[in-house]
Design a protein around this motif. Structure first.
Motif, PDB file in Angstrom:
ATOM      1  N   SER A 539      -6.828  79.750  19.689  1.00 32.87           N
ATOM      2  CA  SER A 539      -6.966  80.367  21.013  1.00 32.87           C
ATOM      3  C   SER A 539      -7.196  81.874  20.959  1.00 32.87           C
ATOM      4  O   SER A 539      -7.754  82.453  21.888  1.00 32.87           O
ATOM      5  CB  SER A 539      -5.724  80.071  21.861  1.00 32.87           C
ATOM      6  N   ILE A 540      -6.764  82.535  19.872  1.00 30.57           N
ATOM      7  CA  ILE A 540      -6.893  83.994  19.781  1.00 30.57           C
ATOM      8  C   ILE A 540      -8.086  84.397  18.921  1.00 30.57           C
ATOM      9  O   ILE A 540      -8.848  85.298  19.272  1.00 30.57           O
ATOM     10  CB  ILE A 540      -5.599  84.628  19.212  1.00 30.57           C
ATOM     11  N   GLY A 541      -8.266  83.736  17.779  1.00 25.69           N
ATOM     12  CA  GLY A 541      -9.324  84.121  16.854  1.00 25.69           C
ATOM     13  C   GLY A 541      -8.807  85.059  15.782  1.00 25.69           C
ATOM     14  O   GLY A 541      -8.093  86.020  16.082  1.00 25.69           O
ATOM     15  N   LYS A 542      -9.167  84.793  14.515  1.00 22.61           N
ATOM     16  CA  LYS A 542      -8.651  85.601  13.408  1.00 22.61           C
ATOM     17  C   LYS A 542      -9.127  87.041  13.455  1.00 22.61           C
ATOM     18  O   LYS A 542      -8.454  87.935  12.939  1.00 22.61           O
ATOM     19  CB  LYS A 542      -9.047  84.955  12.076  1.00 22.61           C
ATOM     20  N   GLU A 543     -10.251  87.282  14.081  1.00 22.98           N
ATOM     21  CA  GLU A 543     -10.765  88.654  14.149  1.00 22.98           C
ATOM     22  C   GLU A 543      -9.977  89.516  15.133  1.00 22.98           C
ATOM     23  O   GLU A 543     -10.111  90.739  15.146  1.00 22.98           O
ATOM     24  CB  GLU A 543     -12.259  88.647  14.528  1.00 22.98           C
ATOM     25  N   ASN A 544      -9.133  88.886  15.957  1.00 22.51           N
ATOM     26  CA  ASN A 544      -8.394  89.631  16.985  1.00 22.51           C
ATOM     27  C   ASN A 544      -6.925  89.846  16.654  1.00 22.51           C
ATOM     28  O   ASN A 544      -6.241  90.616  17.329  1.00 22.51           O
ATOM     29  CB  ASN A 544      -8.497  88.897  18.328  1.00 22.51           C
ATOM     30  N   LEU A 545      -6.418  89.160  15.636  1.00 21.08           N
ATOM     31  CA  LEU A 545      -5.001  89.310  15.281  1.00 21.08           C
ATOM     32  C   LEU A 545      -4.842  89.101  13.781  1.00 21.08           C
ATOM     33  O   LEU A 545      -5.158  88.030  13.258  1.00 21.08           O
ATOM     34  CB  LEU A 545      -4.129  88.305  16.036  1.00 21.08           C
ATOM     35  N   GLN A 546      -4.362  90.134  13.098  1.00 24.58           N
ATOM     36  CA  GLN A 546      -4.147  90.059  11.656  1.00 24.58           C
ATOM     37  C   GLN A 546      -2.672  89.753  11.383  1.00 24.58           C
ATOM     38  O   GLN A 546      -1.780  90.340  12.003  1.00 24.58           O
ATOM     39  CB  GLN A 546      -4.555  91.374  10.990  1.00 24.58           C
TER      40      GLN A 546
END
Length: 584
Positions: A539-546
């Motif tokens: 739902s968030i995407g890896k590019e938006n939360l490390q």
């Protein structure tokens, strides 16, 4: 988009070691005393925490400097910190290194990077009346081992007073849907406060001039009192004095002895009233205690009626005391006391005015008094008391209205957050037996409560209402399992991060750093962690939360597929700090 690219560590002997990171999950495994928790705290250190690493044996005589490269909104930055808290560096990655900066300036510059929405930050500041920065929002970025499993006040950093006192106003802001109305009232309040300040200044000037005129009128033997509205009467009397006419005093003037008797009588009445109020409050308190005692005695009577003869007199006494207290409240009036106090103040003023009748003043002093009075009478002043009272009343009303608006909640937003946290937790039901047990409960749901920052599991139970009908009702579901609590807590972190990142108006670093989360889980249920994280990234995407995870378990046991994996202990290093070798 946000990504920490690398962390380069430089030792005191000039050696360098670089940690490289990927977007998504960065998983670091290490045995005990390998520096997992140190790495966890070090990420916060690089983003401006005030921790003094000179006091830690991990870094003494081994670490000289650390440089981090990160990119945010397509711009790459290079930040560096040393063992000295006030020797830091920050610039674009392609720029030559500038002179070092203090920790304060370092944090200010980082804040300007992460608080890019200036208007939203201004709204936040106006709403909370506090200077909140990206450092405050790091409470959403770190889930450590210290408060693992907390679902009441569930954020790890909430145990630190400097974060806990700021959490409540932030939550009020996040879940408020009256921001526009609050902004308008704040602007009105700001204007009113400025006006009140000006009126208070004018009132002080008005009071000063009135006092000066009245003090000098007493030197002339006049018993006329300047009120700010009778300047012509004062001028007329001054002209009479100049023409050597005797000052005619009012025939109803009382002497000082009479005035002092009146003053003492009124003071005595006020004292009696005040003592009566104190006694009445004490009677009321004692009577409440008697009622509590009576309630307990009645409970005993329900079990054994033999002692009823002891309770009946107490009931009669309490009833009589209630009537006495009610009558006392009726006879004791705050308005009466206030009126008496006003009369006492007037008499005090009259005594002060009459005191001048028994003092002799020279002609020179009287001439000077006349000059002073004429000069002050020429001042253009007027009383602002009525307008001041009106403005203060409006300020009080606005503040009360603001308090109500600031504490009102956006219930839909809280409901959406609760639903997302619940769905995250439920996503692990097919992989974890404890989660499956919970989700099989009828109506299982995790409810978020803003007050107390609580994640409360709830279920549906059948209860009998007052009409003897069976109804379904939501009730709190209490679970003692540390693993369940920790998984719920993790879901709470992800729920907040998703919501805050989506709104994109908070000074938030898009990372989550987790330390040793597998600790409370057995082997069969630890895979729930990986399932929750996988669902989050959908739902968030890896590019938006490390994500940074530090643990002593293999990542397969947590059902994780990390984007970057590294063992902290290697052939040539004992842990996180590659230049640190513990003594035997």
């Amino acid at each position: 988009m946000f990504k920490i690219n690398s962390l380069e560590m430089k030792g005191t002997n000039g050696e360098k070691y670089t940690y490289n990171f990927s977007e998504g999950i960065n998983y670091y495994k290490g045995k005990n005393s390998s520096g997992k928790t140190e790495f966890y705290y070090f990420i916060d250190f690089m983003f401006g925490s005030s921790e003094d690493i000179r006091k830690k044996p991990w870094y003494v005589d081994s670490l000289e400097r650390v440089t981090m490269i990160f990119q945010y909104n397509d711009i790459e930055y290079k930040i560096a910190r040393t063992r000295d808290p006030n020797i830091n560096y920050l610039q674009y990655s392609n720029e030559p290194e500038e002179d070092y900066i203090s920790l304060r300036e370092y944090k200010d510059r980082l804040n300007s990077i992460f608080a890019s929405d200036v208007e939203s930050l201004r709204e936040l500041r106006n709403f909370t009346d506090e200077e909140l920065t990206y450092r405050t929002f790091t409470m959403f970025n770190f889930l450590g081992e210290k408060r693992q499993g907390a679902i009441h006040d569930f954020l790890d950093k909430s145990s630190d007073i400097k974060y806990s006192i700021k959490l409540s106003p932030i939550l009020n802001f996040i879940f408020n849907n009256n921001l526009e109305k609050i902004y308008e009232l704040k602007k009105e309040l700001e204007i009113l406060l400025e006006k009140v300040k000006e009126l208070e200044k004018n009132t002080a000037k008005y009071d000063f001039i009135c006092n000066q005129v009245n003090n000098n009128l007493q030197k002339l033997g006049s018993n006329t009192w300047y009120t700010g509205k009778n300047a012509n009467d004062i001028r007329k009397q001054l002209n009479e004095i100049k023409d050597m006419q005797a000052v005619v005093r009012k025939k109803n003037d009382k002497n000082i002895a009479d005035l002092e008797v009146m003053y003492n009588n009124i003071s005595e009445q006020i004292k009696i009233y005040e003592n009566s109020i104190t006694d009445s409050k004490q009677f009321e308190k004692d009577n409440k205690n008697r009622k509590l005692l009576l309630q307990k005695l009645n409970n005993l009577l329900d079990e054994n009626s033999v002692f009823e003869y002891l309770v009946s007199p107490l009931e009669k006494l309490i009833s009589e005391l209630d009537s006495t207290i009610s009558f006392s409240k009726y006879t004791i009036s705050d308005k009466t006391i206030n009126e008496l106090r006003k009369q006492r103040d007037l008499i005090k003023t009259e005594i002060r005015r009459n005191d001048s009748r028994f003092r002799l003043f020279t002609m020179e002093e009287k001439e000077k008094a006349i000059t002073v009075i004429e000069e002050y009478l020429s001042s253009d002043i007027s009383s602002s008391e009525e307008e001041l009272q009106e403005k203060r009343k409006r300020i009080k009303t606005i503040r009360e209205e603001l308090k109500i608006l600031q504490n009102s909640d956006d219930h839909k937003k809280i409901k959406d957050l609760s639903n997302y946290i619940s769905e995250l937790y439920k996503s692990a039901s097919n992989i974890s037996s404890v989660v499956k047990d919970d989700t099989n409960k009828e109506g299982f749901h995790i409810q978020y409560y803003k007050k107390g920052n609580i994640l409360q599991p709830m279920i549906t139970e059948s209860v009998i209402n007052e009409n003897s009908n069976v109804i379904n009702e939501k009730v709190n579901y209490y679970i003692g399992s540390m693993a369940r609590h920790t998984l719920i807590q993790l879901c709470g972190y992800f729920g907040f991060l998703k919501m805050l990142l989506k709104e994109d108006k908070y000074p938030l670093i898009p990372i989550l750093v987790i330390d040793h989360i597998s600790k409370p889980f057995d082997q069969g249920n630890s895979k729930a962690i990986g399932k929750v994280i996988t669902t989050v990234y959908e739902s968030i995407g890896k590019e938006n939360l490390q994500l940074f995870m530090f643990d002593d378990e293999e990542y397969e046991k947590l059902d994780l597929v990390p984007d970057h994996f590294e063992n902290l202990v290697a052939e040539n290093k004992t842990g996180f700090n590659p230049f640190y070798f513990p003594t035997e």
